[in-house]
Write a protein that holds these residues in place. Sequence first.
Motif, mmCIF file in Angstrom:
data_model
loop_
_atom_site.group_PDB
_atom_site.id
_atom_site.type_symbol
_atom_site.label_atom_id
_atom_site.label_comp_id
_atom_site.label_asym_id
_atom_site.label_seq_id
_atom_site.Cartn_x
_atom_site.Cartn_y
_atom_site.Cartn_z
ATOM 1 N N GLY A 1 9.138 -7.324 0.507
ATOM 2 C CA GLY A 1 8.671 -7.168 -0.870
ATOM 3 C C GLY A 1 9.731 -7.582 -1.881
ATOM 4 O O GLY A 1 9.479 -8.449 -2.732
ATOM 5 N N PRO A 2 10.949 -6.985 -1.820
ATOM 6 C CA PRO A 2 11.994 -7.413 -2.753
ATOM 7 C C PRO A 2 12.367 -8.887 -2.605
ATOM 8 O O PRO A 2 12.551 -9.577 -3.610
ATOM 9 N N LEU A 3 12.459 -9.373 -1.374
ATOM 10 C CA LEU A 3 12.823 -10.770 -1.159
ATOM 11 C C LEU A 3 11.759 -11.693 -1.756
ATOM 12 O O LEU A 3 12.085 -12.694 -2.425
ATOM 13 N N PHE A 4 10.492 -11.362 -1.545
ATOM 14 C CA PHE A 4 9.400 -12.162 -2.092
ATOM 15 C C PHE A 4 9.424 -12.143 -3.620
ATOM 16 O O PHE A 4 9.317 -13.188 -4.268
ATOM 17 N N ALA A 5 9.589 -10.968 -4.215
ATOM 18 C CA ALA A 5 9.604 -10.854 -5.679
ATOM 19 C C ALA A 5 10.785 -11.613 -6.288
ATOM 20 O O ALA A 5 10.622 -12.330 -7.280
ATOM 21 N N LEU A 6 11.957 -11.461 -5.698
ATOM 22 C CA LEU A 6 13.135 -12.179 -6.204
ATOM 23 C C LEU A 6 12.973 -13.688 -6.059
ATOM 24 O O LEU A 6 13.345 -14.456 -6.956
ATOM 25 N N MET A 7 12.429 -14.124 -4.941
ATOM 26 C CA MET A 7 12.228 -15.558 -4.720
ATOM 27 C C MET A 7 11.244 -16.120 -5.727
ATOM 28 O O MET A 7 11.473 -17.187 -6.312
ATOM 29 N N GLU A 8 10.137 -15.422 -5.951
ATOM 30 C CA GLU A 8 9.140 -15.884 -6.913
ATOM 31 C C GLU A 8 9.715 -15.910 -8.327
ATOM 32 O O GLU A 8 9.508 -16.873 -9.074
ATOM 33 N N ALA A 9 10.440 -14.858 -8.704
ATOM 34 C CA ALA A 9 11.049 -14.815 -10.039
ATOM 35 C C ALA A 9 12.045 -15.952 -10.205
ATOM 36 O O ALA A 9 12.063 -16.635 -11.240
ATOM 37 N N ASN A 10 12.867 -16.167 -9.201
ATOM 38 C CA ASN A 10 13.871 -17.233 -9.270
ATOM 39 C C ASN A 10 13.201 -18.606 -9.352
ATOM 40 O O ASN A 10 13.615 -19.458 -10.144
ATOM 41 N N SER A 11 12.170 -18.821 -8.556
ATOM 42 C CA SER A 11 11.459 -20.104 -8.564
ATOM 43 C C SER A 11 10.815 -20.370 -9.917
ATOM 44 O O SER A 11 10.913 -21.479 -10.455
ATOM 45 N N ARG B 1 5.448 -14.165 5.407
ATOM 46 C CA ARG B 1 5.762 -12.869 6.021
ATOM 47 C C ARG B 1 5.230 -11.712 5.180
ATOM 48 O O ARG B 1 4.702 -10.742 5.708
ATOM 49 N N PHE B 2 5.364 -11.809 3.869
ATOM 50 C CA PHE B 2 4.853 -10.760 2.986
ATOM 51 C C PHE B 2 3.339 -10.623 3.140
ATOM 52 O O PHE B 2 2.817 -9.523 3.302
ATOM 53 N N LYS C 1 1.223 -7.435 4.602
ATOM 54 C CA LYS C 1 0.225 -6.772 3.755
ATOM 55 C C LYS C 1 -1.112 -6.681 4.489
ATOM 56 O O LYS C 1 -1.806 -5.662 4.404
ATOM 57 N N LYS C 2 -1.474 -7.720 5.224
ATOM 58 C CA LYS C 2 -2.718 -7.693 5.998
ATOM 59 C C LYS C 2 -2.629 -6.655 7.108
ATOM 60 O O LYS C 2 -3.577 -5.900 7.342
ATOM 61 N N GLU C 3 -1.488 -6.613 7.793
ATOM 62 C CA GLU C 3 -1.328 -5.628 8.855
ATOM 63 C C GLU C 3 -1.365 -4.211 8.295
ATOM 64 O O GLU C 3 -1.951 -3.307 8.882
ATOM 65 N N GLN C 4 -0.739 -4.021 7.146
ATOM 66 C CA GLN C 4 -0.755 -2.710 6.494
ATOM 67 C C GLN C 4 -2.194 -2.288 6.185
ATOM 68 O O GLN C 4 -2.573 -1.140 6.421
ATOM 69 N N ALA C 5 -2.989 -3.216 5.663
ATOM 70 C CA ALA C 5 -4.385 -2.908 5.345
ATOM 71 C C ALA C 5 -5.155 -2.509 6.598
ATOM 72 O O ALA C 5 -5.931 -1.552 6.584
ATOM 73 N N VAL C 6 -4.929 -3.226 7.697
ATOM 74 C CA VAL C 6 -5.598 -2.888 8.961
ATOM 75 C C VAL C 6 -5.181 -1.492 9.428
ATOM 76 O O VAL C 6 -6.013 -0.677 9.818
ATOM 77 N N LEU C 7 -3.881 -1.214 9.369
ATOM 78 C CA LEU C 7 -3.393 0.093 9.815
ATOM 79 C C LEU C 7 -3.904 1.234 8.938
ATOM 80 O O LEU C 7 -4.060 2.363 9.398
ATOM 81 N N LEU C 8 -4.167 0.921 7.679
ATOM 82 C CA LEU C 8 -4.721 1.930 6.771
ATOM 83 C C LEU C 8 -6.239 2.024 6.874
ATOM 84 O O LEU C 8 -6.860 2.854 6.216
ATOM 85 N N GLY C 9 -6.830 1.135 7.688
ATOM 86 C CA GLY C 9 -8.269 1.162 7.887
ATOM 87 C C GLY C 9 -9.045 0.486 6.783
ATOM 88 O O GLY C 9 -10.230 0.738 6.618
ATOM 89 N N GLN C 10 -8.375 -0.373 6.023
ATOM 90 C CA GLN C 10 -9.057 -1.094 4.951
ATOM 91 C C GLN C 10 -9.602 -2.402 5.488
ATOM 92 O O GLN C 10 -8.990 -3.043 6.329
#
Length: 193
Positions: free
Chosen positions: A44-54, A165-166, A170-179
Motif C-alpha cells: 500500500g505505501p509503496l504503491f501510493a508513493l510510486m503513484e504520487a512520485n509518477s 501486487r497491490f 486487494k483481490k485476495e483480501q476481498a476473497v478472504l473477507l467473503g466479498q
Amino acid sequence: MNTLIVTVGLALVGYLATYLNGVRLAQRQARLARVNLQLSDFYGPLFALMEANSRTYDSFSERYARPDGRDPFDHDIPPTEHELAEWRTWATTVFIPNIQAMRDVVVTKADLLIEQEMPAALLQLCAHVSGYEITAARWAQGRYEEHLSVVSFPGRELRDYTRERFTRLKKEQAVLLGQTATEGRRPRLLGRP
C-alpha cells in the motif's frame, strides 16, 4: 452395543469435523492478517508513493517540456541553468524524499514481500536512491556538475510491479473477507443484499 459404537463413531466424526473446520478458519484468519499487513505496511505505501512520485514527475515534465514535448533530460539539447535549478528544487523537495521513503519501505519491510527473493525493480530502486543521495550531497556543497543518479530509476518496472501486487493482494483480501467482485469494499447492511 451397536448403538454405543454408532454414537461414539458419530461423536468422533463430529469432533474431527469441528477440529478440521477450526484449523481451516485459523489458517484463513492468519492468511487474512498477513495480507492486511502486506497491504498496510508494504504494498500500500509503496504503491501510493510510486503513484504520487509518477504523477508529480509527469507534472514537472509537462511544466518544463521542450517544444517537442519531451522533458529537459530526455532531449538532444542539454538543460538550461534555469531548468537545472528548477530540477534541483523539485528533486530535493519532492522526488528524493519520495524515493527515500520507497527505499525505506523496501528495506524495513522486506519480510512482507510476496516473492521469495527480492525483485530486481526493488533492488534497482534502492541503488537509484543511493545514487541520488550522493548527487544531493554534492548539491549541498554547491557542486552542480551532476543532476541525475548514477543508477537509473526503474520507473515502468516499479510502477507495474507495485500496481500488480497491490491489486492482487486487494483481490485476495476481498476473497478472504467473503466479498464478491461486485461488492468491493461496500459495507453490507443487515437484512439487505
